[in-house]
Design a protein around this motif. Structure first.
Motif, PDB file in Angstrom:
ATOM      1  N   THR A   1     -12.668  -2.557   3.991  1.00 25.77           N
ATOM      2  CA  THR A   1     -12.537  -1.120   3.770  1.00 25.77           C
ATOM      3  C   THR A   1     -12.163  -0.426   5.081  1.00 25.77           C
ATOM      4  O   THR A   1     -12.391  -0.954   6.161  1.00 25.77           O
ATOM      5  N   PRO A   2     -11.582   0.762   5.001  1.00 24.34           N
ATOM      6  CA  PRO A   2     -11.151   1.463   6.210  1.00 24.34           C
ATOM      7  C   PRO A   2     -12.291   1.644   7.220  1.00 24.34           C
ATOM      8  O   PRO A   2     -13.392   2.063   6.867  1.00 24.34           O
TER       9      PRO A   2
ATOM     10  N   CYS B   1      -3.415   0.463  -3.074  1.00 28.57           N
ATOM     11  CA  CYS B   1      -2.838  -0.836  -2.718  1.00 28.57           C
ATOM     12  C   CYS B   1      -2.825  -1.739  -3.932  1.00 28.57           C
ATOM     13  O   CYS B   1      -3.615  -1.556  -4.859  1.00 28.57           O
TER      14      CYS B   1
ATOM     15  N   VAL C   1      -7.769   2.808  -2.429  1.00 32.20           N
ATOM     16  CA  VAL C   1      -8.421   2.376  -1.192  1.00 32.20           C
ATOM     17  C   VAL C   1      -9.806   3.007  -1.183  1.00 32.20           C
ATOM     18  O   VAL C   1      -9.977   4.173  -1.571  1.00 32.20           O
TER      19      VAL C   1
ATOM     20  N   HIS D   1      -2.723  -6.141   7.598  1.00 32.94           N
ATOM     21  CA  HIS D   1      -3.638  -5.022   7.811  1.00 32.94           C
ATOM     22  C   HIS D   1      -2.880  -3.719   7.552  1.00 32.94           C
ATOM     23  O   HIS D   1      -1.653  -3.707   7.514  1.00 32.94           O
TER      24      HIS D   1
ATOM     25  N   CYS E   1       0.861  -1.180   0.000  1.00 36.84           N
ATOM     26  CA  CYS E   1       0.000   0.000   0.000  1.00 36.84           C
ATOM     27  C   CYS E   1       0.898   1.232   0.000  1.00 36.84           C
ATOM     28  O   CYS E   1       2.006   1.211   0.543  1.00 36.84           O
TER      29      CYS E   1
ATOM     30  N   CYS F   1      -8.356   1.693  10.008  1.00 40.92           N
ATOM     31  CA  CYS F   1      -7.609   0.495   9.623  1.00 40.92           C
ATOM     32  C   CYS F   1      -8.496  -0.447   8.828  1.00 40.92           C
ATOM     33  O   CYS F   1      -9.723  -0.392   8.913  1.00 40.92           O
ATOM     34  N   TRP F   2      -7.856  -1.341   8.068  1.00 33.67           N
ATOM     35  CA  TRP F   2      -8.576  -2.368   7.317  1.00 33.67           C
ATOM     36  C   TRP F   2      -7.712  -3.615   7.245  1.00 33.67           C
ATOM     37  O   TRP F   2      -6.516  -3.569   7.484  1.00 33.67           O
TER      38      TRP F   2
ATOM     39  N   GLY G   1      -7.909  -2.754   1.089  1.00 32.73           N
ATOM     40  CA  GLY G   1      -8.712  -1.591   1.471  1.00 32.73           C
ATOM     41  C   GLY G   1      -9.914  -1.351   0.589  1.00 32.73           C
ATOM     42  O   GLY G   1     -10.460  -0.252   0.545  1.00 32.73           O
ATOM     43  N   SER G   2     -10.340  -2.380  -0.120  1.00 29.65           N
ATOM     44  CA  SER G   2     -11.516  -2.290  -0.983  1.00 29.65           C
ATOM     45  C   SER G   2     -12.094  -3.687  -1.152  1.00 29.65           C
ATOM     46  O   SER G   2     -11.583  -4.652  -0.585  1.00 29.65           O
TER      47      SER G   2
END
Length: 182
Positions: free
Chosen positions: A160-161, A86, A109, A129, A76, A141-142, A97-98
């Motif tokens: 996702t975040p 990422c 993301v 993570h 990322c 965070c994700w 992140g998606s």
């Protein structure tokens, strides 16, 4: 410093389990090492013992990178204008992140949820993570959270975040730096 790094000065470097990525002073990324999950970001699964350029089309078109973090199966990075990207394998736990599972080139993301309307000032990549510090002063965070490392009081993985709980010891505190571990 031959090949794609000829004449370039590196400004930032991050090493992961089986690969390494660096950013030059112009904000372009280069990665090398194993690539079984697409973690070199060049659109292939072919590993390389020398640096290769990360694809700058798509979400990175016209953008420069500020920082980069490498995990075991994904990478990322953060653009200078606060966009998280990422690539690699999500590991089935949301590491990108998606909602996407694999990205052979950088993908944005997801910012439609808790990061909507916010820019990101810091990014740190852990074992499976990632976390960011956003313009609202909060952490998001994700990815994997089998030991609670996402900081929301659960051990649930998210794609996702999601916000870190900023109560208790973090209540009223200003976060100035973050570092995600294994």
């Amino acid at each position: 410093t031959s090949g794609v790094l000829a004449g370039k000065t590196l400004a930032y470097i991050s090493a992961g389990f089986t690969n390494v990525c660096a950013i030059d002073t112009a904000g372009k990324a280069y990665c090398w090492g194993q690539n079984s999950s697409g973690e070199l970001g060049n659109g292939t699964y072919t590993g390389s013992g020398v640096p290769v350029a990360v694809d700058t089309s798509g979400v990175l078109a016209g953008r420069s990178l500020a920082t980069i973090g490498v995990s075991e199966t994904n990478v990322c990075a953060l653009t200078t204008d606060g966009v998280g990207v990422c690539w690699g394998d999500s590991g089935g736990v949301g590491q990108l992140g998606s909602s996407i599972s694999f990205a052979l080139t950088p993908a944005a993301v997801d910012t439609s949820g808790s990061l909507a309307g916010k820019t990101v000032s810091q990014l740190s990549v852990g074992g499976a993570h990632s976390c960011v510090l956003a313009s609202d002063g909060n952490l998001y965070c994700w990815g994997f959270s089998g030991w609670g490392q996402r900081g929301d009081g659960t051990m649930s993985n998210v794609n996702t975040p999601a916000p870190v709980t900023m109560t208790g010891l973090l209540s009223g505190k200003t976060v100035s730096i973050l570092d995600a571990g294994y």
